[in-house]
Design a protein around this motif. Structure first.
Motif, PDB file in Angstrom:
ATOM      1  N   ASN A   1       0.968  -1.266  -0.159  1.00 33.81           N
ATOM      2  CA  ASN A   1      -0.043   0.227  -0.120  1.00 33.81           C
ATOM      3  C   ASN A   1       0.711   1.472  -0.120  1.00 33.81           C
ATOM      4  O   ASN A   1       0.306   2.250   0.521  1.00 33.81           O
ATOM      5  N   SER A   2       2.142   1.279  -0.752  1.00 32.58           N
ATOM      6  CA  SER A   2       2.820   2.681  -0.570  1.00 32.58           C
ATOM      7  C   SER A   2       2.303   3.604  -1.492  1.00 32.58           C
ATOM      8  O   SER A   2       2.419   4.803  -1.281  1.00 32.58           O
ATOM      9  N   SER A   3       1.204   3.167  -2.351  1.00 36.93           N
ATOM     10  CA  SER A   3       0.716   4.213  -3.012  1.00 36.93           C
ATOM     11  C   SER A   3      -0.601   4.808  -2.489  1.00 36.93           C
ATOM     12  O   SER A   3      -1.144   5.620  -2.873  1.00 36.93           O
ATOM     13  N   GLY A   4      -1.005   3.926  -1.343  1.00 38.62           N
ATOM     14  CA  GLY A   4      -2.045   4.357  -0.540  1.00 38.62           C
ATOM     15  C   GLY A   4      -3.472   4.176  -1.481  1.00 38.62           C
ATOM     16  O   GLY A   4      -4.546   4.480  -1.034  1.00 38.62           O
ATOM     17  N   LEU A   5      -3.406   3.179  -2.535  1.00 33.72           N
ATOM     18  CA  LEU A   5      -4.592   2.872  -3.257  1.00 33.72           C
ATOM     19  C   LEU A   5      -5.186   1.614  -2.890  1.00 33.72           C
ATOM     20  O   LEU A   5      -5.876   1.281  -3.514  1.00 33.72           O
TER      21      LEU A   5
END
Lengths: 225, 608
Positions: free
Chosen positions: B353-357
């Motif tokens: 989830n580094s993209s927060g997506l």
């Protein structure tokens, strides 16, 4: 999402019974302050919980297997009589009660699910009204009234009644009761045959509709596969 | 190349499962089944972990039970939302002990989540509609500027559509229509003949410009060719060819009775449990652990997944099992939940989830319906219309050009499914005509019912939803399930592209009823927001872990591999970057096969 099989139901059941009695008494206009069908003393509403999320689908089920039924003997007789007025015997198939449609309706109104609980209120109220009217006008339970007397009561309930009118609720009851009777009757093996359902048998091929039907409807050109 | 246990595999328990496998597949439905099939047929040692119970359609399917044998004449109830005989076990819109929440009290902003808790998941009850996405469907943004393009194109997926169709068996035809791909020779089985109401709808649909063609469904209208197909699917792999050839001969063709939603004891339609799992088990490379709820995918010090942590639902105890690769195939939203609950020092906001997506861009299918009674179909002669236990025809979207020219007021299309015919009577009363609102009863009522039986038609529009910022799921800050695992909280909003589409559906269907000689008893609703099905109701949820070309704008790459953790792949519908009107299951399987091929390559190269 809450679990509709639990929690709210016992209360809903009490409510519907209270309402039913209140309404029945109002409907009988003080003529009778008793409860001849035993609806007020009846079972304490639908049982909590239903058949669950993993019932045995192969086992043949009978009304009463999963939850207790509601109707007293008197109510059961009235329901059978009403069913038979709606679906009498004819030259092709028997009457509704001879196929146990009244037991299906009992199973339905006793079921611990929201849609059926809603119907329970409608059906129990309506039955109370029918019985009270019959006793007031004819001096006997609906099931003991003459065919003409029963028919006249149904005839009163059949037309669509304006909102707020005295017959609004009896009319709504009668429509719902009629539809349950239809469903209960035509989903039995005898009823399915009467209706013309000839499926549920293994076939080596699926042939599609009969050629003469296709031709009669002018659809021969549509048969391209 | 592959390590792991050598003993013949089958159903295992927490105490008999091996310590480590080549691959753990979380979930056993369309995605998990296909991934496990491909991996085990090519020699990988796989543990499949399923949260529900074991389920055997060969012995559990009510094939000829009539509705009078069921409680309430098999009516839908909260326990069995698709009726008593529907195959779904342990699920529906509520799963006891496993809640979910919605952020809004406004019903139009809520999402309904349908789950199954059984081996094979929702493939046991699905409609078997097996439509291919077309070329436009992978590049929607390039076409109209909305949503996202996938990082792959139709050409990348087409070979896998071919393979899946050959493996599971799909009936249908090639009609050469826009964005409705044909299949190569040898992929499809012949379609069943159309029913009388379907023929009439086809003729009258033409008058309003709507085409009707055979639908594609995963039902065997004849036995699969066990000689020609296995070598095509498993070239150079005689063992896989032999196993598949043998298994194909154990699948019977449809005998034209029993609705597919009940499942199929003779294995004539596709369910993971009847098509993917038997040959995968026959390889000896598959272990299946049921009743095990995966709670977390733990990472090691260098940020690689080490396997899964699961709860044995029978005892509530927690267990770990290891693997080189973890494939998440738990269904779009369940996979999101698992990733967001897999927090660690390296992934403080959840795995991958580094993209927060993760959790963003949840999509369902747009649905709206309409019914009519058709006098031409009254008094039909006795004949059997059961057919293939579902639809025989449908209408693919037909207004691509008008839509692209901006004439419709909504950007994406829908297809039409419609039901006609003399089906098995159940808890719904047969139609009778209550003239002037007067409830018909007594002598003549039966004749009415006989006359009108089979004269009704029901249309369902199934349309594309464009991903939006307001439709997503996240971990509820408070609520947990019965094992204390945090649950999902949903946010939902249809845009005008969807609500206008729903209104267009009803207008089209009302025109169609008239074209068939029927009378509409009311006017179609102009406000699509009033007729659109609630989010999740069509049970086509996809997205949440969408694939993309850039790590900052997506959760997985074009191989469905998470950008952040290279040995974790998502095989389910979570990776969909758009949700075409086509039912998602066939595409889920095609992508799962492609992902499994990639995993095998990466394992052979030593990259994972």
């Amino acid at each position: 999402m809450s679990d509709p099989g639990s929690g709210s139901h016992p209360l809903a059941a009490r409510m519907d019974r209270r309402l039913a009695i209140k309404w029945m008494l109002a409907a009988s206009a003080g003529a009778l302050l008793v409860d001849p069908l035993g609806l007020s003393a009846a079972a304490p509403g639908p049982a909590p919980g239903g058949y669950g999320k993993d019932p045995d689908l192969l086992k043949e089920h009978k009304p009463g297997d999963y939850w207790p039924l509601t109707f007293s003997e008197g109510a059961r007789r009235d329901v059978a009589a009403l069913c038979n007025l709606i679906i009498p015997m004819d030259d092709r198939s028997p009457s509704a009660s001879s196929l146990g449609v009244h037991d299906f309706i009992d199973e339905w109104v006793s079921a611990p699910y929201p849609a059926q609980a809603k119907d329970r209120t409608i059906i129990l109220e309506g039955l109370a009204w029918v019985d009270a009217q019959s006793r007031r006008r004819f001096g006997v339970a609906f099931s003991d009234a003459s065919p003409e007397e029963r028919l006249s009561l149904c005839g009163e309930m059949a037309p669509e009644a304006p909102a707020g009118s005295e017959l609004e609720r009896p009319s709504r009851f009668f429509r719902r009761f009629r539809n349950l009777t239809l469903a209960g009757f035509f989903s039995t093996p005898v009823g399915m045959k009467d209706l013309g359902y000839v499926g549920n048998v293994p076939l080596p091929r699926f042939e599609g509709p009969p050629a003469d039907l296709v031709e009669r409807l002018g659809l021969t050109g549509e048969v391209t596969w | 190349m592959f390590r792991g246990p050598d003993t013949l595999m089958a159903f295992v328990t927490p105490s008999t499962a091996a310590e480590s496998y080549d691959v753990i597949v979380v979930g056993s439905g369309a995605a998990g089944g296909q991934a496990a099939y491909t991996l085990t047929m090519e020699g990988a040692k796989v543990l499949m972990v399923e949260a529900g119970r074991n389920y055997d359609p060969r012995t559990e399917t009510p094939m000829f039970q009539t509705n009078n044998m069921a409680p309430l004449r098999a009516a839908a109830t909260p326990d069995k939302p698709y009726g008593y005989y529907d195959a779904t076990v342990g699920g529906g819109w509520d799963v006891p002990g496993e809640p979910y929440t919605n952020a809004s009290d406004d019903e139009s902003r809520q999402f309904m989540w349908y789950r199954a808790r059984m081996l094979g998941g929702r493939t046991n009850h699905w409609a078997r509609h097996a439509l291919r996405n077309g070329p436009y469907d992978f590049k929607p943004k390039s076409r109209d500027g909305l949503g996202f393009d996938w990082p792959i194109s139709y050409e990348d997926v087409a070979p896998y559509y071919d393979k899946v169709e050959m493996l599971i068996g799909v009936y249908g035809t090639n009609d050469g229509l826009e964005n409705t791909p044909d299949s190569p020779e040898g992929c499809l089985l012949p379609p069943p003949k159309a029913r009388i109401g379907e023929l009439l709808a086809r003729q009258r649909g033409r008058r309003i410009g709507v085409p009707v063609i055979p639908i594609r469904r995963a039902v065997l209208t004849r036995p699969l060719n066990h000689r020609s197909i296995p070598p095509k699917l498993h070239p150079g792999n005689p063992k896989a060819q032999r196993i598949l050839a043998e298994d194909m001969q154990n699948r019977a063709a449809c005998f034209w009775a029993t609705s597919c939603g009940r499942g199929c004891a003779i294995r004539a339609n596709y369910q993971s449990t009847t098509v993917h799992l038997p040959p995968a088990l026959a390889t000896g490379n598959l272990d299946i652990l049921v009743g095990a709820m995966v709670r977390e995918v733990p990472l090691d010090a260098v940020g690689r997944a080490t396997g899964v942590v699961y709860i044995d639902k029978a005892t509530g105890s927690e267990h770990r099992v290891g693997a080189r690769v973890v494939v998440l195939a738990a269904s779009a939203c369940e996979t999101v939940r698992l990733m967001l609950n897999s927090k660690s020092g390296r992934c403080p906001n959840g795995l991958g989830n580094s993209s927060g997506l993760v959790g963003k861009y949840i999509m369902d299918t747009v649905g709206a319906g309409w019914g009519g009674q058709i006098p031409l179909l009254e008094d039909l002669p006795l004949h059997n219309e059961d057919g293939a236990g579902g639809l025989h025809v449908y209408s693919p979207w037909w207004l691509y050009k008008e839509q692209l020219a901006g004439k419709l007021g909504f950007a994406r299309g829908y297809h039409v499914e419609f039901g006609t015919g003399r089906g098995m009577p159940g808890a719904n009363a047969p139609y009778v005509h209550d003239e002037g609102g007067r409830t018909r009863f007594g002598p003549g009522l039966k004749e009415d019912a006989r006359r009108y039986y089979g004269s009704q038609i029901f249309f369902s529009g199934r349309g594309e939803m464009i991903p939006n910022e307001d439709s997503y799921c996240e971990i509820d800050p408070k609520a947990v399930d019965k094992w204390g695992v945090p649950v999902l909280r949903f946010h939902w909003k249809w845009s005008e592209h969807e609500t206008r589409q729903a209104a267009h559906m009803q207008r089209t269907f009302a025109d169609w009823v008239e074209a068939m000689g029927g009378v509409n008893r009311r006017k179609p609703e102009g406000d699509g927001g009033k007729v659109i099905e609630p989010g999740g109701k069509v049970i086509h949820e996809v997205g949440g872990t969408i694939m993309g070309a850039e790590a900052s704008k997506s959760v997985t790459n074009s191989w469905s591999q998470t950008w952040d953790v290279r040995n974790v792949y998502v095989a389910d519908g979570g990776v969909f970057a758009s949700n075409a009107d086509k039912n998602p299951t066939l595409t889920i399987m095609a992508l799962a096969w492609r992902t499994a091929d990639r995993i095998l390559d990466e394992m052979r190269r030593g990259n994972v």
